[in-house]
Design a protein around this motif. Structure first.
Motif, PDB file in Angstrom:
ATOM      1  N   PRO A 213      22.240   6.271  56.375  1.00  0.00           N
ATOM      2  CA  PRO A 213      22.620   7.472  57.129  1.00  0.00           C
ATOM      3  C   PRO A 213      22.625   8.730  56.272  1.00  0.00           C
ATOM      4  N   VAL A 214      22.307   9.840  56.901  1.00  0.00           N
ATOM      5  CA  VAL A 214      22.471  11.146  56.267  1.00  0.00           C
ATOM      6  C   VAL A 214      23.956  11.493  56.310  1.00  0.00           C
ATOM      7  N   LEU A 252      31.553  25.164  59.433  1.00  0.00           N
ATOM      8  CA  LEU A 252      30.520  25.245  58.406  1.00  0.00           C
ATOM      9  C   LEU A 252      29.934  23.859  58.163  1.00  0.00           C
ATOM     10  N   ILE A 253      28.605  23.779  58.145  1.00  0.00           N
ATOM     11  CA  ILE A 253      27.925  22.496  57.978  1.00  0.00           C
ATOM     12  C   ILE A 253      26.941  22.611  56.820  1.00  0.00           C
ATOM     13  N   TYR A 254      27.103  21.738  55.833  1.00  0.00           N
ATOM     14  CA  TYR A 254      26.163  21.703  54.704  1.00  0.00           C
ATOM     15  C   TYR A 254      24.930  20.931  55.135  1.00  0.00           C
ATOM     16  N   ALA A 261      18.009  18.469  58.878  1.00  0.00           N
ATOM     17  CA  ALA A 261      17.274  18.887  60.069  1.00  0.00           C
ATOM     18  C   ALA A 261      16.499  17.730  60.690  1.00  0.00           C
ATOM     19  N   ALA A 262      16.731  16.515  60.190  1.00  0.00           N
ATOM     20  CA  ALA A 262      16.042  15.349  60.741  1.00  0.00           C
ATOM     21  C   ALA A 262      16.638  14.975  62.097  1.00  0.00           C
ATOM     22  N   ALA A 263      15.810  14.487  62.995  1.00  0.00           N
ATOM     23  CA  ALA A 263      16.266  14.158  64.351  1.00  0.00           C
ATOM     24  C   ALA A 263      17.369  13.108  64.334  1.00  0.00           C
ATOM     25  N   ARG A 264      17.366  12.185  63.358  1.00  0.00           N
ATOM     26  CA  ARG A 264      18.348  11.095  63.357  1.00  0.00           C
ATOM     27  C   ARG A 264      19.768  11.554  63.047  1.00  0.00           C
ATOM     28  N   ILE A 265      19.959  12.821  62.634  1.00  0.00           N
ATOM     29  CA  ILE A 265      21.329  13.225  62.296  1.00  0.00           C
ATOM     30  C   ILE A 265      22.216  13.353  63.536  1.00  0.00           C
ATOM     31  N   GLY A 270      22.415   7.116  62.437  1.00  0.00           N
ATOM     32  CA  GLY A 270      21.609   7.828  61.448  1.00  0.00           C
ATOM     33  C   GLY A 270      22.375   8.840  60.630  1.00  0.00           C
ATOM     34  N   ALA A 271      23.662   9.057  60.963  1.00  0.00           N
ATOM     35  CA  ALA A 271      24.427  10.090  60.263  1.00  0.00           C
ATOM     36  C   ALA A 271      25.898   9.705  60.179  1.00  0.00           C
ATOM     37  N   LEU A 272      26.531  10.143  59.106  1.00  0.00           N
ATOM     38  CA  LEU A 272      27.979  10.008  58.933  1.00  0.00           C
ATOM     39  C   LEU A 272      28.535  11.401  58.704  1.00  0.00           C
TER      40      LEU A 272
END
Length: 388
Positions: A213-214, A252-254, A261-265, A270-272
Motif C-alpha cells: 500500500p501507498v 494537508l496531504i503529503y 496520484a496513483a488510482a489505487r490510493i 492500495g493505501a494506508l
C-alpha cells in the motif's frame, strides 16, 4: 600485421616475467568475457595508470625495459597510443591507452586467449539460457520470459541467480510483498524484483503477492473547509506546523510524488492513511468516507508542488483520481515572484532535464498562468524555496 599472420605467433618468452603486462592483457580478456566484441559499440580501451601499473611509472631502467616490451606488442597484437597531452616530465606511459590491434580485434583476442590460456566463454545470455533450460522443471510455470529477459547481478553466476528465482517457490503461499520476496531470495536486495512481478507470476502462477500500500500522511485541522495536496515532505511538515491563516482550515496531504496520484490510493487495499499526531480526530471518519467511499464532502481540493513540469504532471494525475483539483494560488504566487526575478534554476542544474511538458492539465490557473510562466522563463522553482 594481418589476421593470418597473428595465428601462429608464439608466446613472448618474457611475458611470464612481466606481471603488470600480463595482468593488463588478462584484464582485457576479463572485460571481453563480460561484453564480447560483437556486443560492443565502441572499442575496448584501457588507460594506463600509476594505480594499476605502478612499476611502469617508476622512472627506472626496469620501467623503461617494461615499457619497451609493452611497445613491442604494439602493431602486433595491441594498439598502444601515447597521451598527446602528457606533461614534459611525466613518464612516457602516463595516460597512454591500450586496445586490441585496430582492424584485427578478433584475431588479436584469439591470440591473447592462446597466450594466456583463457578460452572464449559463451556469452552471458547463452549461459543463462542453458542454465534455465536445465532447471526448467524447478518452476511450476513457464520459463520463456525468464530466458528472454536475461536478468543479471554483477557478482552472481547464472546458476546462483537461477537458484534465487527457484527460492521464490518456498514463499509462494505466504502472501509476502514483492520487496519482501526479493530481499529473502536475492541476497537481501529488496528492489531486485521491482520491475519483475510479471516474470515472477509467469514462473509461479499460483503465487500470492501482497499489495504494497501507498502510505498517505494527513494532517486534519480543528475546522475543515479545504483539502490541500502538498508534493514535498519538508513543505508538508513545515505547513502542518504553521499558524498561517492561509492553511488554518485545510486538511494537508503529503502526496509523495507520483505515488500519491496513483488510482489505487482510493482503494482500501492500495493505501494506508496515517494521521498526523496533532490532527483533530473529529474529522477522521468524514475524511476517510470521502477518501475511500468517495462520499460527497463539498471541499475545494487544491494541489501545491514544485513549479516545474513534473509538478503539473502530478496535478493532472490527481485530477484523474480526485476530480476537480486546482493549483493552489497562495502557494504558487510567491514562486511566481521568484520566476519574475529570474531567481529560479534551469532544468539541467536541477537534474530535471528529462521532464515532459504536460500540455493542458485541465486546471484553469495552471494552464492559463503557471505553465505559460514556466515556458516563457525557462526556469523552475522547487516548492521548498518558499514558506506559507
Amino acid at each position: 600485421m594481418t589476421n593470418g599472420q597473428l595465428d601462429g605467433l608464439p608466446v613472448p618468452p618474457w611475458l611470464h616475467e612481466e606481471p603488470e603486462i600480463r595482468d593488463l592483457l588478462d584484464s582485457l580478456l576479463t572485460r571481453l568475457d563480460k561484453t564480447p566484441l560483437a556486443e560492443r559499440k565502441q572499442a575496448l580501451t584501457v588507460r594506463l595508470s600509476k594505480k594499476h601499473q605502478p612499476n611502469l611509472f617508476k622512472n627506472s631502467e626496469a620501467s623503461d625495459c617494461s615499457w619497451g616490451l609493452l611497445m613491442s606488442l604494439s602493431g602486433v597484437v595491441l594498439t598502444v597510443t601515447e597521451n598527446p597531452k602528457r606533461k614534459p616530465f611525466d613518464p612516457v606511459c602516463a595516460g597512454a591507452t591500450v586496445r586490441l590491434l585496430a582492424g584485427a580485434e578478433e584475431a588479436a583476442e584469439a591470440l591473447l586467449r592462446r597466450w594466456l590460456d583463457r578460452p572464449c566463454l559463451p556469452s552471458y545470455s547463452a549461459r543463462w539460457a542453458a542454465v534455465v533450460a536445465a532447471g526448467d522443471q524447478l518452476f511450476p510455470g513457464a520459463t520463456t520470459e525468464l530466458i528472454r529477459r536475461v536478468p543479471k547481478l554483477a557478482d552472481k553466476t547464472p546458476r546462483e541467480l537461477l537458484s534465487a528465482f527457484v527460492c521464490i517457490g518456498a514463499y509462494q503461499e505466504e502472501g509476502l510483498t514483492l520487496r519482501q520476496l526479493s530481499a529473502r531470495c536475492f541476497w537481501g536486495n529488496s528492489k531486485f524484483l521491482d520491475s519483475r512481478e510479471d516474470l515472477v507470476r509467469s514462473l509461479f502462477p499460483q503465487i500470492i503477492i501482497a499489495p504494497r500500500p501507498v502510505i498517505i500522511h494527513v494532517y486534519l485541522p480543528a475546522q475543515l473547509t479545504d483539502v490541500l495536496f502538498i508534493e514535498n515532505q519538508d513543505t508538508y511538515l513545515q505547513t502542518a506546523a504553521s499558524d498561517s491563516a492561509a492553511v488554518d482550515r485545510h486538511a494537508l496531504i503529503y502526496v509523495s510524488g507520483f505515488k500519491g496520484a496513483a488510482a489505487r490510493i482510493r482503494d482500501p487495499q492500495g493505501a494506508l492513511v496515517h494521521f498526523h499526531a496533532v490532527s483533530d480526530p473529529r474529522h477522521q471518519k468524514q475524511f476517510l468516507d470521502w477518501w475511500f467511499s468517495r462520499n460527497e464532502a463539498n471541499w475545494p481540493v487544491w494541489f501545491w508542488g514544485d513549479l516545474d513540469f513534473s509538478g503539473f504532471m502530478i496535478l493532472k494525475a490527481l485530477r484523474g483520481v480526485f476530480g476537480d483539483v486546482s493549483a493552489w494560488p497562495a502557494g504558487y504566487l510567491p514562486m511566481l515572484d521568484l520566476l519574475a526575478k529570474s531567481a529560479g534554476h534551469s532544468a539541467e542544474n536541477g537534474n530535471k532535464g528529462g521532464q515532459i511538458d504536460p500540455g493542458d492539465t485541465g486546471c484553469a490557473y495552471a494552464d492559463g498562468v503557471l505553465l505559460p510562466a514556466l515556458r516563457s522563463s525557462g526556469l523552475l522553482v522547487d516548492q521548498e524555496a518558499v514558506s506559507i
